[in-house]
Design a protein around this motif. Structure first.
Motif, PDB file in Angstrom:
ATOM      1  N   SER A  82      -2.945   5.412  -1.348  1.00  0.00           N
ATOM      2  CA  SER A  82      -3.375   5.797  -2.698  1.00  0.00           C
ATOM      3  C   SER A  82      -4.581   5.005  -3.169  1.00  0.00           C
ATOM      4  CB  SER A  82      -2.220   5.617  -3.688  1.00  0.00           C
ATOM      5  OG  SER A  82      -1.779   4.259  -3.694  1.00  0.00           O
ATOM      6  N   GLY A  83      -4.989   4.005  -2.400  1.00  0.00           N
ATOM      7  CA  GLY A  83      -6.244   3.326  -2.709  1.00  0.00           C
ATOM      8  C   GLY A  83      -6.114   1.964  -3.331  1.00  0.00           C
ATOM      9  N   HIS A  84      -4.922   1.547  -3.701  1.00  0.00           N
ATOM     10  CA  HIS A  84      -4.754   0.210  -4.233  1.00  0.00           C
ATOM     11  C   HIS A  84      -3.329  -0.251  -3.980  1.00  0.00           C
ATOM     12  CE1 HIS A  84      -3.441   2.833  -7.530  1.00  0.00           C
ATOM     13  NE2 HIS A  84      -2.618   1.866  -7.844  1.00  0.00           N
ATOM     14  N   ARG A  85      -3.128  -1.565  -4.015  1.00  0.00           N
ATOM     15  CA  ARG A  85      -1.802  -2.122  -3.765  1.00  0.00           C
ATOM     16  C   ARG A  85      -0.935  -2.020  -5.014  1.00  0.00           C
ATOM     17  NH1 ARG A  85      -2.460  -7.916  -1.900  1.00  0.00           N
ATOM     18  NH2 ARG A  85      -0.320  -7.693  -1.133  1.00  0.00           N
ATOM     19  N   ARG A  86       0.344  -1.888  -4.783  1.00  0.00           N
ATOM     20  CA  ARG A  86       1.294  -1.777  -5.879  1.00  0.00           C
ATOM     21  C   ARG A  86       2.362  -2.855  -5.739  1.00  0.00           C
ATOM     22  NH1 ARG A  86       2.175   4.688  -7.066  1.00  0.00           N
ATOM     23  NH2 ARG A  86      -0.036   5.278  -6.897  1.00  0.00           N
ATOM     24  N   GLY A  87       2.866  -3.281  -6.879  1.00  0.00           N
ATOM     25  CA  GLY A  87       3.964  -4.240  -6.876  1.00  0.00           C
ATOM     26  C   GLY A  87       3.563  -5.651  -6.553  1.00  0.00           C
ATOM     27  N   VAL A  88       2.272  -5.996  -6.722  1.00  0.00           N
ATOM     28  CA  VAL A  88       1.778  -7.344  -6.447  1.00  0.00           C
ATOM     29  C   VAL A  88       1.026  -7.840  -7.679  1.00  0.00           C
ATOM     30  CG1 VAL A  88       0.356  -8.778  -4.930  1.00  0.00           C
ATOM     31  CG2 VAL A  88       1.541  -6.778  -4.012  1.00  0.00           C
ATOM     32  N   TYR A 132       0.848  -1.194   0.000  1.00  0.00           N
ATOM     33  CA  TYR A 132       0.000   0.000   0.000  1.00  0.00           C
ATOM     34  C   TYR A 132       0.888   1.250   0.000  1.00  0.00           C
ATOM     35  CZ  TYR A 132      -3.810  -3.148   1.178  1.00  0.00           C
ATOM     36  OH  TYR A 132      -4.739  -4.161   1.155  1.00  0.00           O
ATOM     37  N   ARG A 133       0.694   2.122  -0.970  1.00  0.00           N
ATOM     38  CA  ARG A 133       1.465   3.360  -1.024  1.00  0.00           C
ATOM     39  C   ARG A 133       0.812   4.392  -0.111  1.00  0.00           C
ATOM     40  NH1 ARG A 133       1.670   8.316  -3.507  1.00  0.00           N
ATOM     41  NH2 ARG A 133       3.778   9.110  -3.908  1.00  0.00           N
ATOM     42  N   VAL A 134       1.551   4.847   0.882  1.00  0.00           N
ATOM     43  CA  VAL A 134       1.029   5.746   1.907  1.00  0.00           C
ATOM     44  C   VAL A 134       1.159   7.190   1.444  1.00  0.00           C
ATOM     45  CG1 VAL A 134       1.355   6.550   4.282  1.00  0.00           C
ATOM     46  CG2 VAL A 134       1.538   4.105   3.738  1.00  0.00           C
ATOM     47  N   THR A 135       0.114   7.968   1.688  1.00  0.00           N
ATOM     48  CA  THR A 135       0.125   9.385   1.308  1.00  0.00           C
ATOM     49  C   THR A 135       0.069  10.322   2.506  1.00  0.00           C
ATOM     50  OG1 THR A 135      -2.294   9.400   1.064  1.00  0.00           O
ATOM     51  CG2 THR A 135      -0.989   8.880  -0.904  1.00  0.00           C
ATOM     52  N   LYS A 192      -2.556  15.471  14.521  1.00  0.00           N
ATOM     53  CA  LYS A 192      -1.216  15.937  14.154  1.00  0.00           C
ATOM     54  C   LYS A 192      -0.630  15.073  13.044  1.00  0.00           C
ATOM     55  CE  LYS A 192       3.458  16.283  16.072  1.00  0.00           C
ATOM     56  NZ  LYS A 192       4.302  16.043  17.297  1.00  0.00           N
ATOM     57  N   ARG A 193      -0.109  15.732  12.005  1.00  0.00           N
ATOM     58  CA  ARG A 193       0.554  15.001  10.926  1.00  0.00           C
ATOM     59  C   ARG A 193       1.922  14.533  11.393  1.00  0.00           C
ATOM     60  NH1 ARG A 193      -0.379  17.120   4.847  1.00  0.00           N
ATOM     61  NH2 ARG A 193       0.775  15.179   4.588  1.00  0.00           N
ATOM     62  N   LEU A 194       2.275  13.330  10.953  1.00  0.00           N
ATOM     63  CA  LEU A 194       3.554  12.745  11.346  1.00  0.00           C
ATOM     64  C   LEU A 194       4.413  12.493  10.112  1.00  0.00           C
ATOM     65  CD1 LEU A 194       2.086  10.303  13.960  1.00  0.00           C
ATOM     66  CD2 LEU A 194       3.707  12.109  14.482  1.00  0.00           C
ATOM     67  N   HIS A 195       5.712  12.617  10.293  1.00  0.00           N
ATOM     68  CA  HIS A 195       6.634  12.337   9.206  1.00  0.00           C
ATOM     69  C   HIS A 195       6.736  10.821   8.998  1.00  0.00           C
ATOM     70  CE1 HIS A 195       7.910  16.481   8.876  1.00  0.00           C
ATOM     71  NE2 HIS A 195       8.169  16.526  10.181  1.00  0.00           N
ATOM     72  N   PHE A 196       6.878  10.447   7.742  1.00  0.00           N
ATOM     73  CA  PHE A 196       7.019   9.027   7.422  1.00  0.00           C
ATOM     74  C   PHE A 196       7.851   8.879   6.155  1.00  0.00           C
ATOM     75  CE2 PHE A 196       3.448  10.336   4.813  1.00  0.00           C
ATOM     76  CZ  PHE A 196       3.631   9.636   3.620  1.00  0.00           C
ATOM     77  N   ASP A 197       8.438   7.717   6.003  1.00  0.00           N
ATOM     78  CA  ASP A 197       8.994   7.338   4.704  1.00  0.00           C
ATOM     79  C   ASP A 197       8.725   5.863   4.473  1.00  0.00           C
ATOM     80  OD1 ASP A 197      11.407   5.685   5.461  1.00  0.00           O
ATOM     81  OD2 ASP A 197      11.950   7.568   6.454  1.00  0.00           O
ATOM     82  N   GLN A 198       8.725   5.504   3.217  1.00  0.00           N
ATOM     83  CA  GLN A 198       8.298   4.169   2.815  1.00  0.00           C
ATOM     84  C   GLN A 198       9.241   3.659   1.742  1.00  0.00           C
ATOM     85  OE1 GLN A 198       4.368   4.168   1.137  1.00  0.00           O
ATOM     86  NE2 GLN A 198       4.095   1.963   1.361  1.00  0.00           N
TER      87      GLN A 198
END
Length: 590
Positions: free
Chosen positions: A436-442, A393-396, A405-411
């Protein structure tokens, strides 16, 4: 020769049918029976063991009923307390073997005492007015009939009523008596929502009790305690202990989704299921996290509070209920109208994370691919971050659900890292994750062929069963040479995650232990690319294969599973719901 070919074809077909096992229970696949709607939309229930032997004990229904009335018992108290813990239903356990077999309704059937006041009817009506359901507990067991030195079952009176001799202290005789009570209650309480069965009685089964309930009251649900009876709507698991972490009751549960599953447990730290005269302590953290853990596994929390004779709960329990009322509100969207993440509904990986942290994933029912919640129930021992396997899942966006509170992230490389966490909650730190609503790389379900079709059909209600044969091998065909980065494996959750014994039942983890992964370009010449041990844990598990592998065929070989030879029901057994093939990982930051 022709006969041999036909025999070989039939043998292969039979093996395929045996290996692809469908769900065995009615009502476990949509559209679900309408009677299940309340339970499928519930998060919790209130369990009430309350009866004639609640302290101080009474030895007949008349004196107990008088004490109940004089004490000011009011059904609205229970309903209001249930609403505080966000319960959708109440299970009333008064006709209980250890509470004197008293029936809290005016009964025309002799055999045990009953009240003149219609306590059951008052509770059903009060609950209905505030949108809750009432389920009636029914016991199968007469053996405690004289536990307190008085005989609580009236065989002579019931025999005269039936016109033949019936010994209510035997299982058959008590089965006949309780059988009649089922029908009396069904007839007199049209708003009663169901029965909670404390194990089956042979008389009930021989006389098709459950089938008759289905015909006479198709609106009523049936729940069974510690037994997965196929005709039942739900299986309840009683008081699991000994887990690590101790609140992780799902790790000891052996019922796979989407079967309706309930975890029933005592909220007080010590004592009986009913009030014994003491204000027992309540461990706040343990009970809050039990609630979270169950919601994170699509398991209902049936929480037992020990009502006193007047119906009120002891002070320590009232205090906990008030705490839970205030605690749940700010995070309720992450616990209600959600499903367990990491299982058949998708979502990131639950369980053990970095630096000793532990937690669960819930996914929105309305937007399962776009909104997920990370529940950190045990924070990392060090540091200000949590790392969770992202499952494609691509996180936005990541926010603290309580504060916004918004938190910093990396993926990257299959892992979401949430950074800079300072507001750790003592019980459950919840992050709302937008994707982003759908899985990627699968590779999509159905695009990968498998030696056992159920492995890649995208249907989690079917599974591949090794029928106790090890080593077990599973071959995947990508159709042509393609990139492969990892395997995502969902094994059937039909066993606990560790060796244990519960209520005389020996249990162990029927999950992959040792494995090897081999690849081939032609399906004939194979080379091993990975070997290891897969952890015994619930939810999706991953085998990473690097980012440079290209192949057409992939073979997973399993020589051993976690279960010990001392547990024959699970030893060498392996059921796999789905194997997904990943070819890459989403990247993102914020």
């Amino acid at each position: 020769m022709r006969r041999r070919r036909l025999l070989a074809l039939w043998t292969a077909l039979l093996a395929l049918l045996l290996a692809t096992a469908p769900a065995a229970h009615a009502g476990t696949a949509p559209p679900y029976p309408a009677r299940q709607a309340t339970l499928r939309n519930a998060t919790a229930g209130l369990f009430l063991h309350w009866g004639m032997f609640t302290a101080p004990r009474h030895y007949d229904c008349a004196s107990w009923e008088q004490a109940v009335t004089d004490g000011g018992w009011n059904p609205d108290y229970w309903v209001d307390e249930a609403r505080k813990i966000r319960a959708s239903y109440i299970v009333l356990a008064t006709f209980h073997s250890r509470l004197g077999y008293a029936r809290p309704w005016p009964s025309k059937i002799p055999g045990s005492c009953s009240t003149k006041r219609d306590i059951l009817g008052e509770l059903v009506d009060a609950a209905a007015q505030k949108g809750l359901k009432v389920i009636l507990y029914m016991t199968d067991d007469p053996k405690w009939h004289a536990e307190q030195g008085v005989e609580t079952l009236d065989s002579a009176g019931y025999s005269a009523y039936k016109g033949h001799d019936v010994d209510l202290t035997t299982r058959e005789g008590f089965g006949e008596f309780s059988y009649d009570n089922f029908f009396e209650v069904m007839r007199n309480y049209p708003k009663l929502a169901g029965f909670w069965i404390d194990n089956d009685n042979e008389y009930w089964e021989q006389h098709q009790l459950y089938e008759q309930i289905r015909q006479l009251r198709p609106d009523m649900t049936l729940s069974n305690n510690n037994e997965d009876t196929p005709i039942m709507d739900m299986v309840s698991h009683e008081q699991k202990t000994g887990m690590t972490p101790p609140y992780d009751q799902p790790s000891a549960i052996w019922t796979p989704q989407p079967r309706l599953t309930e975890s029933c447990y005592k909220v007080p730290d010590t004592g009986s299921w009913w009030y014994d005269g003491q204000d027992r302590p309540v461990s706040t953290g343990l009970n809050v996290d039990r609630y979270i853990a169950n919601a994170g596994n699509s398991i209902l929390s049936l929480m037992d509070f020990t009502a006193m004779v007047d119906g009120r709960f002891p002070p320590a329990q009232e205090k906990f209920i008030d705490l839970l009322k205030d605690y749940l509100g700010p995070i309720w969207e992450s616990l209600h109208d959600v499903r367990a993440g990491g299982f058949l509904y998708g979502g990131m990986q639950p369980g053990s994370w970095n630096d000793g942290s532990y937690g669960y994933i819930t996914v929105s029912r309305s937007r399962p691919a776009a909104t997920q919640y990370i529940h950190v129930t045990t924070r990392p021992a060090t540091g200000d971050q949590v790392r969770v396997r992202d499952n494609g899942y691509r996180v936005t966006r990541v926010t603290d659900l309580r504060t916004g509170k918004r938190l910093h992230f990396d993926q990257r490389d299959g892992t979401l890292t949430v950074r800079g966490i300072t507001d750790w909650d003592p019980y459950d730190t919840v992050f709302k994750v937008r994707t982003s609503g759908h899985r990627r790389g699968v590779y999509p379900a159905g695009s990968v062929r498998a030696s056992q079709p159920a492995l890649t059909d995208g249907d989690f209600t079917t599974y591949t069963d090794n029928q106790g044969v090890l080593p077990a091998g599973y071959t995947l065909d990508l159709g042509k040479s393609r990139k492969v980065s990892y395997l995502g494996i969902n094994q059937s959750e039909w066993s606990p995650t560790y060796n244990r014994e519960s209520f005389g039942r020996k249990e162990d983890s029927a999950r992959i232990k040792d494995y090897t992964v081999s690849v081939s370009d032609d399906g004939t010449a194979w080379r091993e690319v990975d070997a290891g041990v897969l952890e015994s844990a619930r939810g999706i598990r991953f085998i990473d294969l690097g980012d440079r592998l290209r192949t057409r065929y992939i073979r997973l070989d399993v020589p051993t599973t976690w279960s010990a030879a001392t547990v024959p029901n699970y030893y060498r057994q392996l059921r796999i719901d789905e194997i997904q093939v990943g070819y890459g990982h989403p990247t993102s930051h914020g």
